[in-house]
Design a protein around this motif. Structure first.
Motif, PDB file in Angstrom:
ATOM      1  N   ARG A 147      77.417  54.397  14.989  1.00  0.00           N
ATOM      2  CA  ARG A 147      77.238  53.787  13.678  1.00  0.00           C
ATOM      3  C   ARG A 147      76.720  52.361  13.873  1.00  0.00           C
ATOM      4  NH1 ARG A 147      81.909  54.503   9.193  1.00  0.00           N
ATOM      5  NH2 ARG A 147      81.515  56.635   9.938  1.00  0.00           N
ATOM      6  N   GLU A 148      75.742  51.983  13.047  1.00  0.00           N
ATOM      7  CA  GLU A 148      75.141  50.657  13.183  1.00  0.00           C
ATOM      8  C   GLU A 148      75.062  49.969  11.830  1.00  0.00           C
ATOM      9  OE1 GLU A 148      71.115  50.942  14.589  1.00  0.00           O
ATOM     10  OE2 GLU A 148      70.440  52.130  12.878  1.00  0.00           O
ATOM     11  N   LEU A 149      75.087  48.651  11.864  1.00  0.00           N
ATOM     12  CA  LEU A 149      74.924  47.874  10.648  1.00  0.00           C
ATOM     13  C   LEU A 149      73.495  47.969  10.162  1.00  0.00           C
ATOM     14  CD1 LEU A 149      75.951  45.726   8.565  1.00  0.00           C
ATOM     15  CD2 LEU A 149      75.140  44.005  10.205  1.00  0.00           C
ATOM     16  N   VAL A 150      73.328  48.207   8.871  1.00  0.00           N
ATOM     17  CA  VAL A 150      71.999  48.192   8.255  1.00  0.00           C
ATOM     18  C   VAL A 150      71.788  46.864   7.550  1.00  0.00           C
ATOM     19  CG1 VAL A 150      70.494  49.262   6.544  1.00  0.00           C
ATOM     20  CG2 VAL A 150      72.014  50.696   7.941  1.00  0.00           C
ATOM     21  N   ALA A 151      72.726  46.510   6.683  1.00  0.00           N
ATOM     22  CA  ALA A 151      72.616  45.256   5.933  1.00  0.00           C
ATOM     23  C   ALA A 151      73.979  44.890   5.376  1.00  0.00           C
ATOM     24  CB  ALA A 151      71.605  45.380   4.796  1.00  0.00           C
ATOM     25  N   ALA A 152      74.214  43.599   5.217  1.00  0.00           N
ATOM     26  CA  ALA A 152      75.469  43.124   4.651  1.00  0.00           C
ATOM     27  C   ALA A 152      75.180  41.926   3.767  1.00  0.00           C
ATOM     28  CB  ALA A 152      76.462  42.760   5.745  1.00  0.00           C
ATOM     29  N   ILE A 153      76.084  41.701   2.806  1.00  0.00           N
ATOM     30  CA  ILE A 153      75.920  40.583   1.879  1.00  0.00           C
ATOM     31  C   ILE A 153      77.288  40.009   1.548  1.00  0.00           C
ATOM     32  CG2 ILE A 153      75.920  42.169  -0.115  1.00  0.00           C
ATOM     33  CD1 ILE A 153      73.958  40.178  -1.474  1.00  0.00           C
ATOM     34  N   THR A 154      77.388  38.693   1.590  1.00  0.00           N
ATOM     35  CA  THR A 154      78.647  38.040   1.267  1.00  0.00           C
ATOM     36  C   THR A 154      78.770  37.847  -0.239  1.00  0.00           C
ATOM     37  OG1 THR A 154      77.761  35.797   1.367  1.00  0.00           O
ATOM     38  CG2 THR A 154      78.508  36.777   3.446  1.00  0.00           C
ATOM     39  N   ARG A 155      79.950  37.427  -0.646  1.00  0.00           N
ATOM     40  CA  ARG A 155      80.188  37.187  -2.060  1.00  0.00           C
ATOM     41  C   ARG A 155      79.256  36.105  -2.594  1.00  0.00           C
ATOM     42  NH1 ARG A 155      83.837  38.326  -5.899  1.00  0.00           N
ATOM     43  NH2 ARG A 155      84.329  36.735  -7.449  1.00  0.00           N
ATOM     44  N   GLY A 156      78.911  35.162  -1.725  1.00  0.00           N
ATOM     45  CA  GLY A 156      78.024  34.084  -2.121  1.00  0.00           C
ATOM     46  C   GLY A 156      76.552  34.437  -2.070  1.00  0.00           C
ATOM     47  N   GLY A 157      76.236  35.621  -1.551  1.00  0.00           N
ATOM     48  CA  GLY A 157      74.846  36.070  -1.560  1.00  0.00           C
ATOM     49  C   GLY A 157      74.119  35.948  -0.239  1.00  0.00           C
ATOM     50  N   SER A 158      74.784  35.516   0.805  1.00  0.00           N
ATOM     51  CA  SER A 158      74.132  35.458   2.120  1.00  0.00           C
ATOM     52  C   SER A 158      73.967  36.870   2.652  1.00  0.00           C
ATOM     53  CB  SER A 158      74.965  34.633   3.091  1.00  0.00           C
ATOM     54  OG  SER A 158      75.045  33.298   2.662  1.00  0.00           O
ATOM     55  N   THR A 159      72.798  37.138   3.231  1.00  0.00           N
ATOM     56  CA  THR A 159      72.491  38.491   3.687  1.00  0.00           C
ATOM     57  C   THR A 159      72.204  38.538   5.182  1.00  0.00           C
ATOM     58  OG1 THR A 159      70.156  38.210   3.138  1.00  0.00           O
ATOM     59  CG2 THR A 159      71.568  39.185   1.449  1.00  0.00           C
ATOM     60  N   ASN A 160      72.372  39.730   5.733  1.00  0.00           N
ATOM     61  CA  ASN A 160      72.104  39.975   7.146  1.00  0.00           C
ATOM     62  C   ASN A 160      71.532  41.379   7.250  1.00  0.00           C
ATOM     63  OD1 ASN A 160      72.146  39.694   9.965  1.00  0.00           O
ATOM     64  ND2 ASN A 160      74.137  40.700  10.097  1.00  0.00           N
ATOM     65  N   TYR A 161      70.422  41.534   7.979  1.00  0.00           N
ATOM     66  CA  TYR A 161      69.755  42.826   8.110  1.00  0.00           C
ATOM     67  C   TYR A 161      69.554  43.203   9.568  1.00  0.00           C
ATOM     68  CZ  TYR A 161      68.366  42.334   3.184  1.00  0.00           C
ATOM     69  OH  TYR A 161      68.352  42.194   1.821  1.00  0.00           O
ATOM     70  N   ALA A 162      69.597  44.490   9.841  1.00  0.00           N
ATOM     71  CA  ALA A 162      69.170  44.980  11.136  1.00  0.00           C
ATOM     72  C   ALA A 162      67.675  44.747  11.265  1.00  0.00           C
ATOM     73  CB  ALA A 162      69.481  46.465  11.269  1.00  0.00           C
ATOM     74  N   ASP A 163      67.224  44.431  12.474  1.00  0.00           N
ATOM     75  CA  ASP A 163      65.797  44.163  12.682  1.00  0.00           C
ATOM     76  C   ASP A 163      64.935  45.336  12.243  1.00  0.00           C
ATOM     77  OD1 ASP A 163      66.200  42.282  15.795  1.00  0.00           O
ATOM     78  OD2 ASP A 163      66.318  41.657  13.700  1.00  0.00           O
ATOM     79  N   SER A 164      65.449  46.540  12.411  1.00  0.00           N
ATOM     80  CA  SER A 164      64.654  47.737  12.126  1.00  0.00           C
ATOM     81  C   SER A 164      64.372  47.938  10.644  1.00  0.00           C
ATOM     82  CB  SER A 164      65.362  48.979  12.671  1.00  0.00           C
ATOM     83  OG  SER A 164      66.649  49.114  12.080  1.00  0.00           O
ATOM     84  N   VAL A 165      65.113  47.241   9.774  1.00  0.00           N
ATOM     85  CA  VAL A 165      64.915  47.438   8.342  1.00  0.00           C
ATOM     86  C   VAL A 165      64.411  46.188   7.629  1.00  0.00           C
ATOM     87  CG1 VAL A 165      66.754  49.173   8.361  1.00  0.00           C
ATOM     88  CG2 VAL A 165      67.258  46.843   7.567  1.00  0.00           C
ATOM     89  N   LYS A 166      64.294  45.087   8.342  1.00  0.00           N
ATOM     90  CA  LYS A 166      63.826  43.850   7.713  1.00  0.00           C
ATOM     91  C   LYS A 166      62.446  44.049   7.094  1.00  0.00           C
ATOM     92  CE  LYS A 166      66.392  40.502  10.500  1.00  0.00           C
ATOM     93  NZ  LYS A 166      66.328  39.468  11.556  1.00  0.00           N
ATOM     94  N   GLY A 167      62.306  43.562   5.865  1.00  0.00           N
ATOM     95  CA  GLY A 167      61.039  43.697   5.169  1.00  0.00           C
ATOM     96  C   GLY A 167      60.888  45.006   4.417  1.00  0.00           C
ATOM     97  N   ARG A 168      61.777  45.952   4.659  1.00  0.00           N
ATOM     98  CA  ARG A 168      61.702  47.254   3.972  1.00  0.00           C
ATOM     99  C   ARG A 168      62.922  47.502   3.076  1.00  0.00           C
ATOM    100  NH1 ARG A 168      61.909  51.833   6.820  1.00  0.00           N
ATOM    101  NH2 ARG A 168      63.140  50.968   8.525  1.00  0.00           N
ATOM    102  N   PHE A 169      64.086  47.042   3.513  1.00  0.00           N
ATOM    103  CA  PHE A 169      65.318  47.268   2.759  1.00  0.00           C
ATOM    104  C   PHE A 169      65.786  45.954   2.135  1.00  0.00           C
ATOM    105  CE2 PHE A 169      67.111  51.067   5.395  1.00  0.00           C
ATOM    106  CZ  PHE A 169      65.911  51.746   5.229  1.00  0.00           C
ATOM    107  N   THR A 170      66.406  46.056   0.971  1.00  0.00           N
ATOM    108  CA  THR A 170      66.974  44.895   0.300  1.00  0.00           C
ATOM    109  C   THR A 170      68.378  45.223  -0.172  1.00  0.00           C
ATOM    110  OG1 THR A 170      64.790  44.182  -0.465  1.00  0.00           O
ATOM    111  CG2 THR A 170      66.704  43.234  -1.564  1.00  0.00           C
TER     112      THR A 170
END
Length: 121
Positions: A45-68
């Motif tokens: 299992r791998e992280l795809v994307a995460a978002i904090t309550r304040g709106g900070s986001t983190n994406y896996a390199d493989s999905v950057k630019g394609r997933f939101t």
């Protein structure tokens, strides 16, 4: 008790789009981080994307630019808009909520049951 319910998975052709939704239920005061993970057959299992309550986001390199990833704090809901899907995106997608404050106490982490995304070539 906190439960996460996912929806929006399905079968799509390569280049297509899908939108996943995950709603947290229970008497929730706040959720620190919400995210999406995926697990393909035979893989970890791998992280795809995460978002904090304040709106900070983190994406896996493989999905950057394609997933939101986005969230609605008032409704304790997180979304994953997936565009330009590739066959390599095929996996079970799991919603995750971390550090949840509820009427009944504090929860470190809760997982959804998963929703299947299949991208055909």
């Amino acid at each position: 008790q906190v439960q996460l319910v996912e929806s929006g998975g399905g079968l799509v052709q390569a280049g297509g789009s899908l939108r996943l939704s995950c709603a947290a239920s229970g008497t929730i005061f706040s959720i620190n981080t919400m995210g999406w993970y995926r697990q393909a057959p035979g893989k970890q299992r791998e992280l795809v994307a995460a978002i904090t309550r304040g709106g900070s986001t983190n994406y896996a390199d493989s999905v950057k630019g394609r997933f939101t990833i986005s969230r609605d704090n008032a409704k304790n809901t997180v979304f994953l808009q997936m565009n330009s899907l590739k066959p390599d995106d095929t996996a079970a997608y799991y919603c995750n909520a971390a550090r949840i404050a509820t009427r009944d106490g504090f929860h470190l982490e809760v997982w959804g049951q998963g929703t299947l995304v299949t991208v055909s070539s």
